[in-house]
Each structure stands twice: as C-alpha cells, then as structure tokens.
Design a protein around this motif. Structure first.
Motif, PDB file in Angstrom:
ATOM      1  N   ASN A 183       0.820  -1.206   0.000  1.00  0.00           N
ATOM      2  CA  ASN A 183       0.000   0.000   0.000  1.00  0.00           C
ATOM      3  C   ASN A 183       0.856   1.259   0.000  1.00  0.00           C
ATOM      4  OD1 ASN A 183      -2.580  -1.274   0.072  1.00  0.00           O
ATOM      5  ND2 ASN A 183      -2.272  -1.730   2.233  1.00  0.00           N
ATOM      6  N   SER A 186       2.077   1.631  -3.506  1.00  0.00           N
ATOM      7  CA  SER A 186       0.917   2.016  -4.317  1.00  0.00           C
ATOM      8  C   SER A 186       0.572   3.490  -4.120  1.00  0.00           C
ATOM      9  CB  SER A 186      -0.293   1.148  -3.958  1.00  0.00           C
ATOM     10  OG  SER A 186      -0.035  -0.216  -4.207  1.00  0.00           O
ATOM     11  N   ILE A 189       2.877   5.513  -6.233  1.00  0.00           N
ATOM     12  CA  ILE A 189       2.502   5.409  -7.648  1.00  0.00           C
ATOM     13  C   ILE A 189       1.278   6.267  -7.934  1.00  0.00           C
ATOM     14  CG2 ILE A 189       1.681   3.826  -9.438  1.00  0.00           C
ATOM     15  CD1 ILE A 189       3.358   1.644  -8.118  1.00  0.00           C
ATOM     16  N   ILE A 190       0.300   6.259  -7.028  1.00  0.00           N
ATOM     17  CA  ILE A 190      -0.917   7.060  -7.221  1.00  0.00           C
ATOM     18  C   ILE A 190      -0.582   8.541  -7.255  1.00  0.00           C
ATOM     19  CG2 ILE A 190      -3.062   7.779  -6.091  1.00  0.00           C
ATOM     20  CD1 ILE A 190      -3.426   4.902  -5.170  1.00  0.00           C
ATOM     21  N   GLU A 193       1.365   8.796 -10.864  1.00  0.00           N
ATOM     22  CA  GLU A 193       0.606   8.371 -12.040  1.00  0.00           C
ATOM     23  C   GLU A 193      -0.793   8.955 -12.062  1.00  0.00           C
ATOM     24  OE1 GLU A 193      -1.064   4.141 -13.613  1.00  0.00           O
ATOM     25  OE2 GLU A 193       1.058   4.200 -13.059  1.00  0.00           O
ATOM     26  N   PRO A 195      -4.063   7.852 -11.142  1.00  0.00           N
ATOM     27  CA  PRO A 195      -5.308   7.244 -11.629  1.00  0.00           C
ATOM     28  C   PRO A 195      -6.514   7.833 -10.920  1.00  0.00           C
ATOM     29  CG  PRO A 195      -4.179   5.748 -10.142  1.00  0.00           C
ATOM     30  CD  PRO A 195      -3.249   6.900 -10.381  1.00  0.00           C
ATOM     31  N   ASN A 233      -4.484   1.726  -0.719  1.00  0.00           N
ATOM     32  CA  ASN A 233      -4.054   2.269  -2.007  1.00  0.00           C
ATOM     33  C   ASN A 233      -3.882   1.198  -3.076  1.00  0.00           C
ATOM     34  OD1 ASN A 233      -4.001   4.978  -1.222  1.00  0.00           O
ATOM     35  ND2 ASN A 233      -1.948   4.784  -0.369  1.00  0.00           N
ATOM     36  N   SER A 234      -3.497  -0.010  -2.660  1.00  0.00           N
ATOM     37  CA  SER A 234      -3.282  -1.071  -3.641  1.00  0.00           C
ATOM     38  C   SER A 234      -4.566  -1.407  -4.401  1.00  0.00           C
ATOM     39  CB  SER A 234      -2.739  -2.326  -2.951  1.00  0.00           C
ATOM     40  OG  SER A 234      -3.640  -2.773  -1.940  1.00  0.00           O
ATOM     41  N   LEU A 237      -4.863   0.098  -7.846  1.00  0.00           N
ATOM     42  CA  LEU A 237      -3.949  -0.406  -8.869  1.00  0.00           C
ATOM     43  C   LEU A 237      -4.256  -1.839  -9.269  1.00  0.00           C
ATOM     44  CD1 LEU A 237      -0.535   0.991  -7.519  1.00  0.00           C
ATOM     45  CD2 LEU A 237      -2.118   2.047  -9.143  1.00  0.00           C
ATOM     46  N   GLU A 238      -5.044  -2.541  -8.451  1.00  0.00           N
ATOM     47  CA  GLU A 238      -5.285  -3.963  -8.699  1.00  0.00           C
ATOM     48  C   GLU A 238      -6.731  -4.286  -9.062  1.00  0.00           C
ATOM     49  OE1 GLU A 238      -4.068  -5.803  -5.104  1.00  0.00           O
ATOM     50  OE2 GLU A 238      -1.933  -5.302  -5.315  1.00  0.00           O
TER      51      GLU A 238
END
Length: 356
Positions: A183, A186, A189-190, A193, A195, A233-234, A237-238
């Motif tokens: 997490n 992630s 990355i959030i 990136e 999303p 948070n994961s 992304l998943e």
C-alpha cells in the motif's frame, strides 16, 4: 562533619538556584511574547496580517524556549548521559531532544510553505486540486525525511547503525508487512501516475464517493451519505473501479418519463427539450448548451410510451447531480399538465369467467 554538612547544604542551594533561574528565564520569554502579542493587537488592524504575524511570533517563542533550554541545561551532565546504545551510537537525552526539535521544525516549515507559498504557485500555474494534494503530500514527507537525515548527521549519529534495523525490517516485511509496503508503494505510484486525485468522483462496488485525501497507505473517500471509507491504495492499482472525473469533469444525466398511449410523441419530444432549456435559463446555468439536450423514444412499455432526455452539466457535485434532475421532473410535470399529456400508471384488466 561540619564541612560535609556545609558542602551538602551548598550543593542543595546550588541545585535550587539552578532551577529557579531556569524557571525565571522561561517566564521572561513568555512575558516578552505576551507583550509583543498585545502590541500586535493594537497596532495591526488587518485580521489576516495579524494572524500571520501572530503565527510568526509563536514560532519565534517556541524556538527561543528550545534554544534557551538547550543552552541553559548544556551545563548539566545528565543531558549527555547514555540511555542506551544503538549500533555504534550512544543514545542520549540531548540526541533525542535534538531529533524531536528537528522534526517539529520540519513540520512547522512544511506547514508554512504549504499554507503561504505553494498556494501562490498553484494559483499562478492553474493547477487542479489533485495536483495540489499530490505536491503537498510529496513535499511534506520530503521535508521531514531531509530534516531527519540532517539531524542525525549533524549530531554525529552513525547512519550505518541503521543497517541492523534495515535487516530486521526486511525480515519483518518478508513475513508480515507485505500489505503495508504494498500500500505504501501504491500510494507513491498514485501520487505520480494519478489514476485518482483529490476531488474525483469514483464508483466502488456500486457506491458513489468523492476522493477527499490520498495518504501514503490508504485513501479516504466520502460517500453521498457523508460516510468516510478508508480504502487501501493497492485497491486502485489492482481492482476495477469507475473514475467519473478521470478525463472530463462533465456529467451526462438521463431522466426518464412515460406518457400514455395516444399522446403526440413529437409534442412530447419538443416539451422535454424545452423543459431542459427553460431550467437552464431560469435556475441552473450549470446545464450545458453544448452538447445540446437529446430525447430518445426508448420503447413501447406495457402501460406507457417511454422517453428519456439526456443533458450534460459542467461539473460533478452532489448538489447538482441530484437537485437538477429533481427540478427537471417538476418542470416536465408542469409542462405536460399545461398540454394535457398524461403520465399513466400501470393498469391491469381482470376478466372473470363464469363456470355456469
């Protein structure tokens, strides 16, 4: 014996005098701060300027107290006594206090920059809320990390002592902290990136929610019932989810209505379009004229001819998403009533057969 007693009395007197002067100095700093604060209240009339200067005064008071305590107690031996040994480094009260002071200073500097400097930068370059939240979070943790490293290195802390801690942490991650680190990564990355971003309206398992805060481990969203959901948070992304605001903040709204068989369908189409246009002109300029409203004849229902009118609003919000369709239904009902177009309700014909 008399000499020993005299020595003890002198030591006790010196200790008492030491603490008395420590308290006197502390009270003197607070007294100066109180006087300056009263002066600001009388001399500065602008509330925002006075609030800013009061914040600066509180900072200076805090730093003056810390510096005074460090300077005054540096003559004592207990502040440098070893509490425990971590690797090759002796952990003392002075070291602990220095690290805590550095952390507080870093948090204060971070909050000041995020409150008074970064908003000006965001406004100048027209950055949206999502970018602002990402930059604020990244900047805050960067400042704290730099402050910790500088504090450790400046007081002679052996950073290689962390190798033991890192190896233990690695074993912990391997056995029990996979989800936490997943997490955490992630979250990073959030932030880059994107999303999702703060202010986005998303749909998770059929629940509509607004993104309020993106932390390094979890994201906080607010549902339409004003409930907060904490989502790892994961997940973003998943798993699959809908982000209504990803590329376009506009929202298409559909309102359906049924009219009785025998109604003038072309008149119904015109009235539905007029209802949207009149609602935009009267009370909701958020309804877009481009794309223009569109009316669809959906199907021949069991009890009615079913129509749907599509229209677009400029931005998504809880108020607009629900109040505009409601107001439009009032408007449609009013216009249908003026033109004698009835909205039917389901009917059933019952035929009773006699067996005689």
């Amino acid at each position: 014996m008399d000499t020993l007693i005299t020595g003890i009395e002198t030591a006790d007197y010196s200790g008492i005098r030491f603490w008395i002067w420590a308290i006197v100095g502390f009270c003197l700093i607070l007294l100066i701060r109180f006087g300056l604060n009263e002066g600001l209240k009388r001399l500065v009339s602008n509330e925002r300027t006075r609030l800013f200067l009061t914040t600066i005064l509180n900072w200076l008071t805090f730093f003056a107290v810390i510096i005074y305590l460090f300077t005054y107690f540096s003559r004592t031996s207990f502040i440098y006594q070893t509490l425990f040994v971590f690797g090759d480094t002796d952990i003392t009260i002075f070291l602990v206090l220095t690290i805590l002071f550095s952390l507080v200073l870093a948090v204060k500097i971070s909050n000041a920059i995020r409150s008074y400097i970064l908003p000006t930068v965001y406004e100048k370059y027209g950055l949206d809320r999502g970018v602002q939240a990402s930059m604020n979070t990244f900047f805050h943790y960067t400042i704290i990390t730099i402050a910790i490293l500088i504090a450790f290195s400046s007081i002679g802390f052996n950073l290689t002592s962390f190798t033991v801690f890192a190896s233990v942490l690695g074993v912990g991650i391997g056995f029990g902290l996979q989800n936490v680190m997943s997490n955490f990564i992630s979250g990073l990355i959030i932030l880059f990136e994107r999303p999702i971003k703060v202010g986005d309206r998303i749909i998770i398992d059929g629940t509509i929610a607004d993104v309020e805060e993106i932390k390094l481990r979890a994201t906080v969203v607010r549902t339409r019932m004003h409930e907060r959901m904490i989502i790892p948070n994961s997940y973003f992304l998943e798993e699959k989810f809908v982000n209504r605001s990803y590329a376009d903040t506009r929202l298409r709204i559909a309102v359906g209505v049924g009219v009785s068989y025998g109604s003038d369908v072309m008149l119904v189409k015109r009235l539905l379009k007029e209802a949207v246009i009149e609602l935009r002109e009267e009370s909701w300029p958020n309804i877009l004229s481009d794309p223009e409203p569109r009316v669809f004849f959906e199907e021949f229902g069991e009890s009615s001819l079913d129509f749907t009118v599509w229209f677009w609003i400029d931005t998504q919000s809880e108020e607009r998403e629900f109040r505009i369709p409601s107001d439009l239904r009032f408007k449609i009902f009013e216009k249908f009533d003026q033109h004698d177009i009835s909205i039917p309700f389901p009917q059933r014909d019952i035929h009773v057969k006699s067996t005689h």
